[in-house]
Design a protein around this motif. Structure first.
Motif, PDB file in Angstrom:
ATOM      1  N   UNK A   1       3.421 -10.220   0.466  1.00 55.71           N
ATOM      2  CA  UNK A   1       2.616 -11.234   1.141  1.00 55.71           C
ATOM      3  C   UNK A   1       1.132 -10.889   1.153  1.00 55.71           C
ATOM      4  N   UNK A   2       0.804  -9.629   1.399  1.00 54.87           N
ATOM      5  CA  UNK A   2      -0.606  -9.245   1.508  1.00 54.87           C
ATOM      6  C   UNK A   2      -1.177  -8.722   0.200  1.00 54.87           C
ATOM      7  N   UNK A   3      -0.313  -8.461  -0.780  1.00 53.27           N
ATOM      8  CA  UNK A   3      -0.750  -7.958  -2.083  1.00 53.27           C
ATOM      9  C   UNK A   3      -1.543  -6.656  -1.964  1.00 53.27           C
ATOM     10  N   UNK A   4      -1.077  -5.772  -1.088  1.00 50.22           N
ATOM     11  CA  UNK A   4      -1.690  -4.456  -0.902  1.00 50.22           C
ATOM     12  C   UNK A   4      -0.735  -3.432  -1.494  1.00 50.22           C
ATOM     13  N   UNK A   5      -1.234  -2.603  -2.388  1.00 52.30           N
ATOM     14  CA  UNK A   5      -0.408  -1.553  -2.990  1.00 52.30           C
ATOM     15  C   UNK A   5      -0.404  -0.321  -2.090  1.00 52.30           C
ATOM     16  N   UNK A   6       0.757   0.311  -1.941  1.00 47.35           N
ATOM     17  CA  UNK A   6       0.833   1.495  -1.076  1.00 47.35           C
ATOM     18  C   UNK A   6       0.068   2.678  -1.647  1.00 47.35           C
ATOM     19  N   UNK A   7      -0.479   3.477  -0.752  1.00 46.87           N
ATOM     20  CA  UNK A   7      -1.140   4.709  -1.158  1.00 46.87           C
ATOM     21  C   UNK A   7      -0.439   5.878  -0.460  1.00 46.87           C
ATOM     22  N   UNK A   8      -1.032   7.032  -0.539  1.00 52.54           N
ATOM     23  CA  UNK A   8      -0.418   8.230   0.028  1.00 52.54           C
ATOM     24  C   UNK A   8      -0.135   8.134   1.511  1.00 52.54           C
ATOM     25  N   UNK A   9      -1.023   7.450   2.269  1.00 54.84           N
ATOM     26  CA  UNK A   9      -0.786   7.304   3.716  1.00 54.84           C
ATOM     27  C   UNK A   9       0.488   6.526   3.989  1.00 54.84           C
ATOM     28  N   UNK A  10       0.716   5.458   3.256  1.00 45.09           N
ATOM     29  CA  UNK A  10       1.901   4.634   3.476  1.00 45.09           C
ATOM     30  C   UNK A  10       3.161   5.433   3.186  1.00 45.09           C
TER      31      UNK A  10
END
Length: 187
Positions: free
Chosen positions: A118-127
């Motif tokens: 939905x938000x089109x945000x790719x996960x990074x190390x924090x996620x």
């Protein structure tokens, strides 16, 4: 300050007062602060309600506070807030909320799905860090190890992998490379 001392309800009340006095709309930092307060209290359902409110502009639903031991939001001062797109930090904080309670790994996975689709945000190390922690809190070791393997490129990035370093050293003229013969000849 209010989110840390007064919890989510105290932060909402303070923010509503500020909104009324200044006319400023809520922003991503405001919602992330509310979600951080949920993390401190282990209020997973409330954090999801805040995310829904953020994305729809509607007051927090009673489902958002269900099972939290917190009073349902009255919606006071929240009508017509407008939507705010969650950012990478907001999603990391949401996953952190899920990692604060046993059994939260399923909710954390739901956040990753919402984040990507939905938000089109790719996960990074924090996620991945918080998702793996949620697996640990839930004692879901196999899934945590699987996620660690999936996230390895995010955690273990080498600017110069060892093979590439060797190739660079061999290509540099005049650079003396010690060999096993040097050790035996006393050089």
């Amino acid at each position: 300050g209010y989110a840390e001392r007064g919890g989510v309800d105290g932060a909402l009340a303070a923010h509503d007062t500020i909104l009324a006095e200044t006319g400023l709309p809520p922003n991503c930092a405001f919602y992330t602060t509310l979600i951080r307060a949920c993390a401190r209290k282990g209020q997973v359902h409330r954090a999801f309600g805040i995310l829904e409110s953020m994305m729809t502009g509607q007051p927090e639903s009673s489902a958002g506070t269900e099972g939290t031991g917190q009073p349902e939001s009255s919606g006071r001062g929240q009508a017509g807030r407008g939507t705010v797109a969650p950012d990478s930090g907001t999603f990391a904080m949401l996953i952190r909320v899920c990692a604060s309670v046993p059994g939260g790994v399923g909710h954390a996975e739901d956040i990753m799905t919402i984040m990507r689709s939905q938000a089109r945000v790719e996960p990074d190390g924090r996620h991945y860090f918080w998702l793996i922690r949620a697996c640990g809190v839930s004692r879901n070791w196999d899934e945590g190890l699987s996620l660690l393997e999936e996230a390895k490129p995010l955690f273990f990035v080498h600017a110069n992998p060892p093979q590439q370093q060797q190739q660079q050293q061999q290509q540099q003229p005049g650079l003396h490379q010690p060999s096993s013969e040097d050790a035996t000849n006393g050089s």
